[in-house]
Design an enzyme around this catalytic site. Structure first.
Site, mmCIF file in Angstrom:
data_model
loop_
_atom_site.group_PDB
_atom_site.id
_atom_site.type_symbol
_atom_site.label_atom_id
_atom_site.label_comp_id
_atom_site.label_asym_id
_atom_site.label_seq_id
_atom_site.Cartn_x
_atom_site.Cartn_y
_atom_site.Cartn_z
ATOM 1 N N ASP A 93 0.815 -1.226 0.000
ATOM 2 C CA ASP A 93 0.000 0.000 0.000
ATOM 3 C C ASP A 93 0.845 1.272 0.000
ATOM 4 O OD1 ASP A 93 0.763 -0.465 2.590
ATOM 5 O OD2 ASP A 93 -1.194 -0.044 3.491
ATOM 6 N N ASP A 147 0.936 -9.618 3.866
ATOM 7 C CA ASP A 147 -0.098 -9.254 4.856
ATOM 8 C C ASP A 147 -1.515 -9.395 4.299
ATOM 9 O OD1 ASP A 147 2.066 -8.529 6.392
ATOM 10 O OD2 ASP A 147 1.913 -6.394 5.910
ATOM 11 N N MET A 183 3.496 -12.245 11.489
ATOM 12 C CA MET A 183 3.441 -10.906 10.882
ATOM 13 C C MET A 183 2.012 -10.566 10.431
ATOM 14 S SD MET A 183 6.891 -10.482 8.658
ATOM 15 C CE MET A 183 8.405 -9.933 9.424
ATOM 16 N N ARG A 240 6.167 -21.218 26.081
ATOM 17 C CA ARG A 240 7.301 -20.828 25.249
ATOM 18 C C ARG A 240 6.773 -19.961 24.110
ATOM 19 N NH1 ARG A 240 9.375 -22.528 29.114
ATOM 20 N NH2 ARG A 240 11.076 -24.059 29.285
ATOM 21 N N GLN A 261 8.789 -15.702 7.415
ATOM 22 C CA GLN A 261 7.500 -15.679 6.712
ATOM 23 C C GLN A 261 7.589 -14.984 5.361
ATOM 24 O OE1 GLN A 261 4.329 -14.636 9.999
ATOM 25 N NE2 GLN A 261 6.361 -14.075 10.699
HETATM 26 O O1 F6P Z 1 4.364 -5.746 5.240
HETATM 27 C C1 F6P Z 1 5.094 -6.918 5.310
HETATM 28 C C2 F6P Z 1 5.777 -7.055 6.646
HETATM 29 O O2 F6P Z 1 6.491 -8.277 6.634
HETATM 30 C C3 F6P Z 1 4.858 -6.971 7.843
HETATM 31 O O3 F6P Z 1 4.136 -8.146 8.079
HETATM 32 C C4 F6P Z 1 5.839 -6.624 8.924
HETATM 33 O O4 F6P Z 1 5.211 -5.918 9.975
HETATM 34 C C5 F6P Z 1 6.813 -5.723 8.214
HETATM 35 O O5 F6P Z 1 6.704 -6.013 6.829
HETATM 36 C C6 F6P Z 1 8.244 -5.890 8.642
HETATM 37 O O6 F6P Z 1 8.990 -4.924 7.982
HETATM 38 P P1 F6P Z 1 10.574 -4.889 7.961
HETATM 39 O O7 F6P Z 1 11.023 -5.906 6.947
HETATM 40 O O8 F6P Z 1 10.888 -3.502 7.574
HETATM 41 O O9 F6P Z 1 11.052 -5.259 9.336
#
Ligand code: F6P
Length: 359
Positions: free
Chosen positions: A115, A139, A181, A277, A285
């Site tokens: 986005d 996401d 994530m 844990r 991911q």
């Molecule tokens: O938007 C994809 C994403 O992997 C999110 O799920 C996560 O919050 C963010 O990017 C992590 O971003 P970065 O790679 O900048 O740590």
């Protein structure tokens, strides 16, 4: 025609499959030249960051994760961080980008991104840039498309992880809390929680009551279940509480980073006398080879993006509606985020089989 292609924001399985489809369609169907622009919009700001992509030099990239073009979420031309007199300063370099597009003799631009990247594409379009978009993100939070490529691969990766965590949880009679994530939406947590057999799923769209989570785990214990899997979306928050932020957003320096809610939930569940844990799956991911679904969707999107250019449908993003590949104006995408519906669909399916959302 000479067409530029760039990948912006976080990487995601399937980016290379889109690039490959763009290059092949341009060559097979239209005889267009494709210029790969490196490191997101940086490649339109800094010198010597582009190269021609041909069917020959992109061979073999279909199953490869990441992006051969490189990416960064720190290259917004409207808020670009530069060093001036030894100090960081944020500048609007969008006019420079428009000039560089002209001097590179690009007739059109394909922007593949989430986005944030698509919003930048929309702003450039308003300045007159002939640009089309391709939605990507694990996401799955982009409006106007049923799904983004990368999402299904991430869901499979997390589901595999949950399968592994089940056996160790069962052996030790533990509660396994798994933080996944998804930023401000709970699609990854919801789908993996169902696919991976979770007992509790916590998502941003349904603020949770930790007592209800504790109660669920206690009830399961009474019923003879000796282990529990709790999937927590990184954007989940308790009723009346805030999201857990790992790193604040900076102007010209990337988005807010979430993380840490898994440990908080784990500590709270520990108060119920359970051994807990916590696993934070993080960038696992995002990495690795795209699954078959994502390779196919990426290919469809790449073909459709070049077709959009041929039809001069600039300012639009390709999307999936049901089984059809369509396109929508960027302005439809900028309306917000695609969140999980909380009263029907998969949430209801999950609740019907006894999964708790802590409500
Ligand atoms: O938007 C994809 C994403 O992997 C999110 O799920 C996560 O919050 C963010 O990017 C992590 O971003 P970065 O790679 O900048 O740590």
């Amino acid at each position: 025609m000479k067409v530029g292609v760039l990948t912006g924001g976080g990487d995601c399985p399937g980016l290379n499959a889109v690039i490959r489809a763009v290059v092949k369609t341009a060559s097979v169907k239209y005889n267009y030249k494709i210029i790969g622009i490196e490191d997101g919009f940086d490649g339109l700001i800094l010198p010597n960051k582009s190269r021609e992509l041909t069917p020959w030099n992109i061979r073999g990239i279909l199953p490869i994760g990441g992006t051969i073009l490189g990416t960064t979420n720190r290259s917004n031309p409207f808020e670009y961080k530069v060093m001036k007199d030894g100090k960081p300063e944020v500048q609007d370099v969008s006019r420079e980008v428009m000039n560089n597009i002209q001097s590179m003799e690009l007739d059109a631009l394909i922007v593949i991104g989430g986005d944030g990247t698509l919003k930048i594409a929309n702003e450039l379009f308003k300045l007159g840039c002939p640009v089309v978009g391709v939605p990507k993100t694990i996401d799955n939070d982009i409006l106007a498309t049923d799904v983004t490529f990368g999402f299904h691969t991430a869901v499979q990766t997390v589901t595999d992880a949950l399968d592994r965590l089940h056996t160790t949880a069962e052996s030790h009679h533990r509660v396994m809390v798994v933080e996944v994530m998804g930023r401000y939406v709970g699609w990854i947590a919801l789908e993996t929680g169902i696919g991976g057999g979770a007992d509790v799923i916590l998502i941003p769209e349904i603020p949770f009551d930790i007592e209800k989570v504790g109660q669920k785990i206690m009830d399961r214990k009474k019923g003879g279940n000796r282990s529990n899997i709790v999937v927590v979306s990184e954007g989940a928050r308790p009723v009346g509480g805030d999201v857990t932020v790992l790193h604040c957003a900076e102007a010209g320096g990337g988005a807010e980073r979430l993380g840490g809610i898994g440990n908080k939930v784990g500590a709270s569940i520990g108060n119920y006398g359970m051994e807990v844990r916590v696993t934070v799956l993080g960038h696992l991911q995002r990495g690795g080879s795209p699954c078959a679904f994502d390779r196919i969707l990426s290919t469809q999107f790449g073909v459709a993006a070049v077709d959009l250019i041929a039809r001069k449908r600039f300012g639009e993003m390709v999307c999936l509606r049901g089984k059809r590949i369509e396109s929508v104006p960027f302005s439809d995408v900028a309306q917000g985020q695609k969140t999980v519906p909380t009263e029907d669909g998969l949430v209801k399916v999950a609740e019907s089989i006894g999964i708790s959302f802590g409500r």
